[in-house]
Scaffold this active site. Structure first.
Site: not given
Length: 707
Positions: A232-236
């Site tokens: 995931s992108d960070w906090s996606a």
């Protein structure tokens, strides 16, 4: 590691051990399983360099002296070389340095399409064109991964703005999705064999990408047969069950409450309550273990890498040299002749500004960075007096004084170089804004290329237009250098300026390369991979679609992105896609096309010759476009399908052969869910840019093809 061994390990892992492997237990690492000697996965931002070291639980850098690295030119600069060999070498440098820093995954390259010139991360991407993006990404990926470290190709998919990036939904049709926004990712998977993919923040087709099973499983893992991992992108990630079942493999985030991540304790709870089958978790572990095997994480012979080698700096210089684009050169103002210059005026804050420590996640600690001012002084030495004037400032009250100082310097100098453009550094600008007591977000958004911000317009900040016009009044031959990561509005002075040079966030050797181009030591060979519009309203996302939208953003321009729109609708840009001048001239001739239809495919051999007509060695980028003359659906006037960069000595001629096939001719048929080539006439065009077509011939295709 055999599949049998993988299954044995999975059978012996506890649920808690499995879960620890699939979410962040540090800001840039997962957790391993000590009893099976499974290490954590260690990650770092890229791809202009390996980011500085952070503690597991803080975004304040550790601050030691051991994380200075080679600063590579940004992705847009690399793409503007159109040199696939340099892309491969850049990947080698990044991969070697990532391993040298002990990383397993480097978070890049970014290959999202440059849809609008306002997107704050355009400098991280490669092109408005999917073919260029993919063809430059593939060798870069191979170069990285041969160092026993993985890329993480981002941001999948249809991520083209920073405004409301966590929640905005991109509204687009399936054909646009397939023809514009997916091909580069498909090439990264199928041709580049990328080991990992990063999912984007935004929504498409009703779901966040992290929750989108149709995207991550049905398309990526099943249709494309991707056997790597999705990070995931960070906090996606925003939903435990949706993301787990969609095909997300590892959740990363920006917070330090690691046990509370969606793939941490909430996922353990969901499995124990029967809401998610443990087999879903097992598949993630299976992919992670295979991934670890690919990067030789269990091998005693794994490459160890290193960083800050002199060879790495040479690659950055080579890329920077070939990325610089000569946009305009009336009366052969360039190259300048150093022996005729006793006093050189260098004007503009960007001449004396470093950019490596900016851009959001693109920031790094560069071992050094040669600014344009430093590069020019290094090149000229002591026989030329180089005088610098700042010229512009974020402080409005200083504007008039700075402009007058610059004008007076220009009057008294033999030659003038103005270095303007945009900045790349967020934190310093915020400090400046606070000191000035102005609205931070609005001012920052207007003047920088950075993650987290989209620009509000194309206008050069700090009254640079006024400065440039005033300088041109006193020196009509002043060389204008734009240092940016995206197009800017040059309409107020572009017609008056005789020489315009486009450079980028061009790595640690960027200033040296710029000086070499300006003084003719290097013949410029870069060409634009993005259209520079005359005004923002000419860009298709702003004319036919919308940007940035609110809860949704409508991609109303469809397939007419970038030059596809400008050429189809006969809109004249400031500088077109594929444009870039040289200090020599190239002649195209002896055009021959051979068509052979067989075995459910068509082979088109395109042959031509290029001659360097000048007295200086140079490099030309031949671009091959197609035009479907009888399509049953709307198609752009031209579509790029191949390119080749050719190096030619003065007077030399070389023959070029390009192969096209059915993939080069097809469009996506939404009714049959397949790519299709219809029989009929096609134009094959060879040019020096999208508007400078040198050769043109028609071919007829007798059969229909589906694939």
């Amino acid at each position: 590691m055999s599949e049998k061994k993988i299954e044995e390990i999975i059978s012996m892992l506890t649920l808690e051990e499995k879960i620890a492997m699939i979410h962040g237990n540090g800001l840039f690492r997962t957790e391993g399983v000590k009893r099976f000697n499974i290490p954590p996965l260690k990650m770092s931002d890229g791809p202009i360099g390996v980011r500085n070291e952070f503690p597991d639980d803080s975004w304040i850098p550790i601050g030691n002296s051991d994380d200075y690295v080679t600063y590579l030119p940004c992705s847009l600069a690399l793409a503007c070389t159109w040199n696939t060999e340099l892309a491969y070498k850049s990947g080698q440098v990044l991969g070697c340095e990532a391993r040298g820093r002990g990383k397993d995954v480097i978070l890049g390259p970014g290959i999202n399409i440059i849809r609008s010139p306002l997107c704050g991360r355009n400098f991280e991407y490669m092109s408005e064109d999917p073919y260029v993006s993919g063809k430059m990404a593939v060798p870069f990926i191979k170069g990285v991964q041969e160092n026993d470290v993985s890329v993480c190709v981002k941001h999948f998919a249809v991520n083209n703005q920073e405004t409301e990036r966590l929640n905005v939904e991109a509204i687009l049709d399936e054909r646009t999705f397939r023809e514009i926004y997916l091909p580069a990712f498909e090439m990264a998977v199928k041709e580049g064999n990328a080991y990992s993919i990063m999912c984007a923040y935004n929504k498409i087709f009703g779901y966040h990408c992290s929750n989108n099973r149709a995207l991550l499983t049905e398309l990526l893992k099943e249709e494309w047969e991707f056997d790597g991992i999705v990070i995931s992108d960070w906090s996606a990630v925003n939903n435990t069950e949706f993301a787990a079942n969609a095909g997300m493999d590892i959740e990363m985030s920006v917070t330090t409450n690691f046990d509370e991540y969606f793939f941490a304790n909430p996922l353990i709870k969901a499995v124990k309550e029967g809401k998610i089958k443990e087999e879903v978790i097992d598949e993630k572990i299976r992919r992670i273990l295979r991934f670890m095997y690919k990067i030789n994480i269990f091998s005693e012979d794994r490459k160890n890498g290193t960083y800050n080698l002199s060879e790495h700096r040479q690659v950055t210089l080579d890329v920077a040299r070939e990325s610089i684009v000569l946009l305009k050169n009336e009366d052969n103002v360039l190259p300048l002749e150093d022996k005729k210059i006793k006093k050189l005026a260098v004007i503009g804050e960007n001449a004396n500004f470093t950019h490596s420590n900016g851009g959001g996640s693109a920031e790094i600690k560069a071992l050094y960075e040669i600014t344009p001012l430093l590069g020019l002084k290094m090149r000229l030495g002591g026989n030329t007096e180089v005088k610098y004037a700042k010229g512009y400032s974020q402080d409005p009250s200083a504007k008039d004084k700075l402009i007058e100082e610059a004008v007076e310097l220009a009057k008294s100098s033999d030659e003038v170089i103005i270095v303007g453009g945009l900045k790349h550094v967020e934190d310093q600008l915020k400090l400046e804004n606070n000191a000035l007591s102005v609205d931070e977000d609005e001012v920052v958004k207007h003047r920088i290329d950075s993650e987290g911000y989209d620009k509000s317009d194309l206008i050069l900040p700090y009254d640079q237009d006024e400065l440039i016009k005033r300088i041109l009044e006193v020196n009509k031959n002043a060389v204008i250098v734009m240092l940016t990561g995206s197009p800017v509005d040059m309409s107020e002075w572009a017609d008056e300026a005789k020489a315009i040079v486009q450079t980028w966030y061009n790595g640690m050797e960027g200033g040296r390369a710029l000086a070499e181009v300006i003084f003719g030591d290097v013949n410029p060979s870069g060409k634009l991979t993005v259209t520079f519009p005359r005004k923002l309203e000419d860009s298709p996302a702003h004319k036919l679609g919308e940007f940035p939208g609110k809860e949704t953003v409508n991609y109303g321009e469809g397939i007419y992105v970038g030059y596809r729109y400008f050429e189809t609708y006969d809109i004249n840009p400031l500088f077109c896609f594929g444009h870039g001048l040289s200090y020599t001239d190239f002649k195209y001739m002896d055009f021959k096309i051979t068509t052979n239809e067989k075995d459910n495919d068509v082979e088109i051999l395109v042959n031509f010759k290029i001659t360097n007509k000048g007295k200086k060695a140079g490099k030309e980028i031949a671009q091959i476009y197609i035009s479907d003359l009888e399509a049953s659906v709307e198609r752009p006037a031209i579509e790029l399908k191949a390119f080749e960069k050719i190096s030619l000595k003065a007077g030399e001629t070389k023959e070029v052969e390009i192969k096209l096939n059915k993939k080069s001719l097809g469009f996506y048929d939404v009714n049959n869910k397949k790519w299709k080539v219809e029989n009929g006439a096609f134009n094959i065009l060879v040019g020096s840019s999208s508007k400078d077509i040198r050769l043109n011939s028609k071919v007829n295709i007798d059969s229909d093809y589906e694939f």
